[in-house]
Design a protein around this motif. Structure first.
Motif, PDB file in Angstrom:
ATOM      1  N   ILE A 189      26.478  10.049  35.305  1.00  0.00           N
ATOM      2  CA  ILE A 189      26.998  11.442  35.568  1.00  0.00           C
ATOM      3  C   ILE A 189      28.541  11.391  35.942  1.00  0.00           C
ATOM      4  O   ILE A 189      29.384  12.146  35.936  1.00  0.00           O
ATOM      5  CB  ILE A 189      26.232  12.359  36.557  1.00  0.00           C
ATOM      6  CG1 ILE A 189      26.454  13.706  36.266  1.00  0.00           C
ATOM      7  CG2 ILE A 189      26.423  11.625  37.900  1.00  0.00           C
ATOM      8  CD1 ILE A 189      25.900  14.488  34.943  1.00  0.00           C
ATOM      9  N   LYS A 248      33.223  20.406  19.070  1.00  0.00           N
ATOM     10  CA  LYS A 248      33.692  19.063  18.440  1.00  0.00           C
ATOM     11  C   LYS A 248      33.281  19.020  16.754  1.00  0.00           C
ATOM     12  O   LYS A 248      34.288  18.582  16.271  1.00  0.00           O
ATOM     13  CB  LYS A 248      33.153  17.877  19.046  1.00  0.00           C
ATOM     14  CG  LYS A 248      33.741  17.747  20.403  1.00  0.00           C
ATOM     15  CD  LYS A 248      32.922  16.799  21.646  1.00  0.00           C
ATOM     16  CE  LYS A 248      33.259  16.968  22.857  1.00  0.00           C
ATOM     17  NZ  LYS A 248      32.156  16.398  23.558  1.00  0.00           N
ATOM     18  N   ASN A 270      26.242   9.211  28.195  1.00  0.00           N
ATOM     19  CA  ASN A 270      26.312  10.375  28.909  1.00  0.00           C
ATOM     20  C   ASN A 270      25.277  11.059  29.619  1.00  0.00           C
ATOM     21  O   ASN A 270      25.586  11.707  30.445  1.00  0.00           O
ATOM     22  CB  ASN A 270      26.618  11.550  27.651  1.00  0.00           C
ATOM     23  CG  ASN A 270      27.875  11.142  26.925  1.00  0.00           C
ATOM     24  OD1 ASN A 270      29.172  10.703  27.191  1.00  0.00           O
ATOM     25  ND2 ASN A 270      27.918  11.597  25.607  1.00  0.00           N
ATOM     26  N   SER A 286      31.806  12.786  34.151  1.00  0.00           N
ATOM     27  CA  SER A 286      31.859  13.941  33.786  1.00  0.00           C
ATOM     28  C   SER A 286      31.761  14.803  34.816  1.00  0.00           C
ATOM     29  O   SER A 286      32.318  15.989  35.149  1.00  0.00           O
ATOM     30  CB  SER A 286      31.354  14.525  32.564  1.00  0.00           C
ATOM     31  OG  SER A 286      29.945  14.393  32.756  1.00  0.00           O
ATOM     32  N   ASN A 317      33.415  21.463  34.805  1.00  0.00           N
ATOM     33  CA  ASN A 317      33.103  20.663  35.996  1.00  0.00           C
ATOM     34  C   ASN A 317      34.075  20.488  37.207  1.00  0.00           C
ATOM     35  O   ASN A 317      34.568  19.436  37.500  1.00  0.00           O
ATOM     36  CB  ASN A 317      32.419  19.401  35.524  1.00  0.00           C
ATOM     37  CG  ASN A 317      31.362  19.305  34.641  1.00  0.00           C
ATOM     38  OD1 ASN A 317      30.761  20.467  34.896  1.00  0.00           O
ATOM     39  ND2 ASN A 317      30.770  18.209  34.340  1.00  0.00           N
ATOM     40  N   ASP A 328      21.058  22.915  18.948  1.00  0.00           N
ATOM     41  CA  ASP A 328      22.585  23.158  18.549  1.00  0.00           C
ATOM     42  C   ASP A 328      22.865  22.306  17.387  1.00  0.00           C
ATOM     43  O   ASP A 328      22.418  21.223  17.379  1.00  0.00           O
ATOM     44  CB  ASP A 328      23.577  22.914  19.669  1.00  0.00           C
ATOM     45  CG  ASP A 328      23.719  21.332  20.134  1.00  0.00           C
ATOM     46  OD1 ASP A 328      24.331  20.656  19.325  1.00  0.00           O
ATOM     47  OD2 ASP A 328      23.430  21.126  21.247  1.00  0.00           O
ATOM     48  N   PHE A 367      24.302  18.573  32.762  1.00  0.00           N
ATOM     49  CA  PHE A 367      23.052  18.517  32.191  1.00  0.00           C
ATOM     50  C   PHE A 367      21.867  18.280  33.121  1.00  0.00           C
ATOM     51  O   PHE A 367      20.999  18.728  32.977  1.00  0.00           O
ATOM     52  CB  PHE A 367      23.181  17.363  31.264  1.00  0.00           C
ATOM     53  CG  PHE A 367      21.949  16.726  30.596  1.00  0.00           C
ATOM     54  CD1 PHE A 367      21.549  17.518  29.568  1.00  0.00           C
ATOM     55  CD2 PHE A 367      21.349  15.520  31.281  1.00  0.00           C
ATOM     56  CE1 PHE A 367      20.349  16.978  28.940  1.00  0.00           C
ATOM     57  CE2 PHE A 367      20.199  15.294  30.735  1.00  0.00           C
ATOM     58  CZ  PHE A 367      19.529  15.832  29.437  1.00  0.00           C
ATOM     59  N   ALA A 385      25.897  22.695  24.327  1.00  0.00           N
ATOM     60  CA  ALA A 385      25.812  22.720  23.152  1.00  0.00           C
ATOM     61  C   ALA A 385      26.937  23.424  22.449  1.00  0.00           C
ATOM     62  O   ALA A 385      27.384  22.913  21.432  1.00  0.00           O
ATOM     63  CB  ALA A 385      24.631  24.099  22.978  1.00  0.00           C
ATOM     64  N   ASP A 396      30.128  23.128  23.556  1.00  0.00           N
ATOM     65  CA  ASP A 396      31.306  22.140  23.558  1.00  0.00           C
ATOM     66  C   ASP A 396      30.918  21.228  22.222  1.00  0.00           C
ATOM     67  O   ASP A 396      31.661  20.897  21.637  1.00  0.00           O
ATOM     68  CB  ASP A 396      31.051  20.966  24.691  1.00  0.00           C
ATOM     69  CG  ASP A 396      31.543  21.886  25.938  1.00  0.00           C
ATOM     70  OD1 ASP A 396      32.222  22.996  25.873  1.00  0.00           O
ATOM     71  OD2 ASP A 396      31.429  21.304  27.040  1.00  0.00           O
ATOM     72  N   ALA A 397      29.810  20.862  22.033  1.00  0.00           N
ATOM     73  CA  ALA A 397      29.165  19.817  20.958  1.00  0.00           C
ATOM     74  C   ALA A 397      29.661  20.522  19.624  1.00  0.00           C
ATOM     75  O   ALA A 397      30.096  19.876  18.694  1.00  0.00           O
ATOM     76  CB  ALA A 397      27.838  19.619  20.891  1.00  0.00           C
TER      77      ALA A 397
HETATM   78  P1  ADP Z   1      30.232  17.778  30.974  1.00  0.00           P
HETATM   79  O1  ADP Z   1      29.598  18.727  29.893  1.00  0.00           O
HETATM   80  O2  ADP Z   1      30.924  18.543  31.948  1.00  0.00           O
HETATM   81  O3  ADP Z   1      30.635  16.563  30.224  1.00  0.00           O
HETATM   82  P2  ADP Z   1      27.236  17.408  31.299  1.00  0.00           P
HETATM   83  O4  ADP Z   1      26.490  16.733  32.430  1.00  0.00           O
HETATM   84  O5  ADP Z   1      26.981  18.922  31.088  1.00  0.00           O
HETATM   85  O6  ADP Z   1      28.837  17.156  31.745  1.00  0.00           O
HETATM   86  O7  ADP Z   1      27.260  16.464  29.944  1.00  0.00           O
HETATM   87  C1  ADP Z   1      27.346  15.111  29.979  1.00  0.00           C
HETATM   88  C2  ADP Z   1      27.796  14.681  28.529  1.00  0.00           C
HETATM   89  O8  ADP Z   1      26.610  14.513  27.835  1.00  0.00           O
HETATM   90  C3  ADP Z   1      28.631  15.618  28.053  1.00  0.00           C
HETATM   91  O9  ADP Z   1      30.202  15.406  28.199  1.00  0.00           O
HETATM   92  C4  ADP Z   1      28.323  15.349  26.210  1.00  0.00           C
HETATM   93  O10 ADP Z   1      29.289  14.016  25.898  1.00  0.00           O
HETATM   94  C5  ADP Z   1      26.892  14.996  26.494  1.00  0.00           C
HETATM   95  N1  ADP Z   1      25.988  16.202  26.009  1.00  0.00           N
HETATM   96  C6  ADP Z   1      25.354  16.884  26.825  1.00  0.00           C
HETATM   97  N2  ADP Z   1      24.974  17.875  26.013  1.00  0.00           N
HETATM   98  C7  ADP Z   1      25.177  17.434  24.769  1.00  0.00           C
HETATM   99  C8  ADP Z   1      24.863  18.134  23.282  1.00  0.00           C
HETATM  100  N3  ADP Z   1      24.099  19.286  23.385  1.00  0.00           N
HETATM  101  N4  ADP Z   1      25.291  17.824  22.434  1.00  0.00           N
HETATM  102  C9  ADP Z   1      26.048  16.713  22.399  1.00  0.00           C
HETATM  103  N5  ADP Z   1      26.512  15.760  23.487  1.00  0.00           N
HETATM  104  C10 ADP Z   1      26.023  16.665  24.814  1.00  0.00           C
END
Ligand code: ADP
Ligand code: MG
Length: 627
Positions: free
Chosen positions: A94, A42, A90, A97, A338, A77, A122, A36, A38-39
């Protein structure tokens, strides 16, 4: 609507999560909150660079809410969201990432060591959920989407209703089992604690509706419980703050909050590095060693954060063993969340940070030694032993880093001195750095072997710890001066004249010394007139690498060869009155000569803190002399 299968790699990770017996299932929340965050990062960036988007500071937050009735936990978020393609890409895959791509099939079978050590992302939600639903609306699309999966059977994606841009992850918790109470992830206190533990320093507010007691308005009405939205995390980590704004108390309370120790730190080091690798760090040097510090149970390591998200509670690779007492945290934006432990070990950035940190600790200790001697000595009381171990470790390769941090007691003043101080005040012509070993300062001070060196006016280092002599053997020399035990064969202080005189005396009395040597047999390697004694009658000296102190230690070590022995030489002072008696007995009375020789030998053992073989015989011998 068709159900899609997860891509193969993802399937494996998922199975691992579903069947996970990992005890720290709570980290799923850390993962979802970090996604959340990270998003929102962005989105934040997008708003800064795109004028058409207006976004207010207060819009950036993460909301965690629990619904006990429906057994759901929601993490919402206001981040960038995902388009349909992104959802597919995404959440269906898996490998891109996750850490999984680096793992071989065999390695992930039980998954025990992977989970929790690093970001598993995730899918970790499936450790606690039997269904996960994601509603998301991208900043680049007017249409929202819903992704849903129970893990095992793949996932579905369909258009959905969602007003605002962002993502909402709804976790349907598993039913409680005998071993596992999934209900706990609905409890306010538990959730708060998990957020505090792992996500305290996320830079956006993590909000929760919290029940509070509202005091009664007047005497007739009762107190009522009301819901209030609260921010759970503190957001600004101490290490990101400006040093100048922080007081010693701030650092001390951080030390306590983090449970680094019950003592007060003797020193803190606050770093903000912006070079080849960027990181912030707060390091502490404790005052007292933790109770298990000098045991095999002690685990060294620093807390490791990646952009405010905790990725490892004890990252051992950040500290060399000889600085294992250091506590603290490191936060770097250059590390990926990661990253597996194995990968971390080889991570170039992490290695750079570790090297940097090592040098900072070293230079801080050096300046403490220089400017705050008393404090340094207290530190050395606690951890000096570890530094000495460090000298010996890894074939002595760290000795240059550590040699100037060492302190030893000295004959000059009953005080700790550095090797540098010793060497700097060595008189002209002193060939070696002299040392003597023993149990305590006082005992060493009285050792007969130190006499001649004292007499010459040379300073002697007093080695009171068993590790001392071993460390010095690794060091070998300091500023080109070799170390020399006062008990070793040649002390290098006799003049040519002395030597000649002694040699002739020795020849004269060769027979006598030979006789004692034969009498004592294997117990000693040789018997000689002493060059190091002035007023004392006897002492033991050693030949070769192993000293008497080392022999004692080596023999105590479990599994050690009992044969490890010092080559002992019995030295007798020819200028002492006792020598006259010995000579007379040698010439006139064989019984008496044997008695004297044995007594002298046993006395030399006692001086060294060694036990006599037969104490009863020894005391009887003493009495014979007295009678
Ligand atoms: P990472 O965070 O290392 O990239 P995750 O498995 O946690 O790996 O998440 C995979 C991808 O899913 C993320 O890179 C992102 O692009 C997307 N994602 C996950 N949760 C969110 C979110 N809350 N909002 C936007 N994108 C998300
Ligand atoms: Mg993630």
């Amino acid at each position: 609507m068709a159900t899609k299968e997860f891509q193969a790699e993802s399937q494996r990770l998922l199975e691992m999560m579903i069947n996970s017996i990992y005890s720290q299932k709570e980290i799923f929340l850390r993962e979802l909150i970090s996604n959340a965050s990270d998003a929102i990062d962005k989105m934040y960036y997008r708003a800064l660079t795109d004028e058409s988007i207006t976004f207010n500071q207060e819009d950036y937050y993460i909301k965690v809410s629990a619904d006990k009735e429906n057994r759901t936990l929601t993490i919402e978020d206001s981040g960038i969201g995902m388009t349909e393609a992104e959802v597919e890409e995404n959440l269906g895959t898996i490998a891109k990432s996750g850490s999984l791509a680096f793992k071989k099939e065999t390695e992930i079978k039980d998954g025990h060591d992977i989970i929790g050590q690093f970001g598993v992302g995730f899918y970790s939600a499936f450790m606690v959920a039997d269904n996960v639903t994601v509603y998301t609306k991208s900043a680049d699309s007017d249409q929202a989407y819903k992704w849903e999966s129970n893990g095992a059977d793949g996932y579905t994606i369909e258009p959905a209703e969602k007003d605002s841009v962002g993502t909402k992850v709804i976790i349907k918790l598993r039913e409680n089992t005998e071993d596992e109470q999934y209900d706990e992830y609905l409890e306010e206190q538990r959730l708060k604690a998990i957020i505090k533990k792992y996500s305290d320093y996320i830079r956006y507010p993590i909000k929760m509706d919290v029940t509070i007691q509202q005091p009664a308005e007047d005497e007739e009405s009762e107190a009522v419980e009301v819901e209030e939205e609260q921010t759970i995390n503190s957001m600004v980590p101490l290490w990101r703050k400006n040093k100048n704004e922080l007081s010693d108390e701030d650092y001390e309370s951080f030390y306590q909050e983090k449970h680094y120790g019950f003592d007060k730190p003797i020193k803190h080091i606050h770093l903000s590095v912006d070079g080849a690798v960027r990181y912030q760090s707060i390091l502490f040097i404790p005052e007292q060693p933790p109770f298990d510090f000098y045991s095999a149970d002690y685990e060294k390591g620093l807390e490791l954060y990646s952009s405010g998200v905790l990725i490892m509670e004890k990252c051992a690779d950040l500290l060399p063993d000889y600085f294992s007492f250091v506590k603290g945290i490191v936060d770097s934006e250059d590390l990926s969340l990661n990253i597996s432990r194995e990968m971390l070990q080889h991570d170039r950035q992490l290695k750079l940070i570790a090297k940097n940190i090592k040098n900072k600790i070293k230079s801080n200790l050096q300046s403490m030694l220089k400017d705050e001697r008393e404090q340094y000595e207290r530190f050395f009381e606690s951890f000096g032993r570890q530094l000495k171990f460090g000298i010996q470790m890894d074939f002595g390769q760290h000795k240059d880093d550590l040699k100037d941090l060492l302190l030893f007691y000295s004959s000059k003043e009953e005080k700790l001195v550095t090797l540098k101080e010793y060497v700097e005040r060595m008189p002209e012509g002193q060939p070696y750095i002299y040392y003597a070993t023993g149990e305590s300062y006082d005992r060493i001070d009285k050792l007969p072997q130190t006499e001649k060196v004292h007499d010459k006016g040379y300073e002697i280092l007093y080695f009171t710890e068993d590790i001392d002599e071993f460390a010095i053997k690794t060091l070998m020399s300091y500023e080109d001066k070799e170390f020399k035990s006062v008990a070793s064969g040649d002390l290098g202080i006799d003049s040519e004249e002395d030597k000649e005189k002694e040699e002739s005396e020795e020849k004269e009395n060769q027979e006598l010394f030979k006789a004692i040597n034969e009498l004592l047999g294997d117990k000693v390697k040789d018997v000689r007139p002493s060059k190091r004694l002035k007023t004392h009658p006897v002492c033991l000296a050693t030949e070769g690498e192993i000293s008497i102190e080392m022999e004692k230690i080596l023999q105590q070590m479990p599994g050690q060869n009992q044969q490890v022995q010092a080559d002992k030489v019995l030295e007798i002072n020819m200028n002492h009155d006792i020598y006259g008696s010995l000579k007379r007995a040698y010439d006139e009375d064989e019984e008496k000569f044997k008695l004297y020789a044995n007594l002298l030998y046993n006395q030399s053992l006692l001086i060294e803190g060694l036990s006599v073989e037969d104490p009863v015989e020894f005391t009887n011998d003493m009495c014979k002399v007295m009678a």
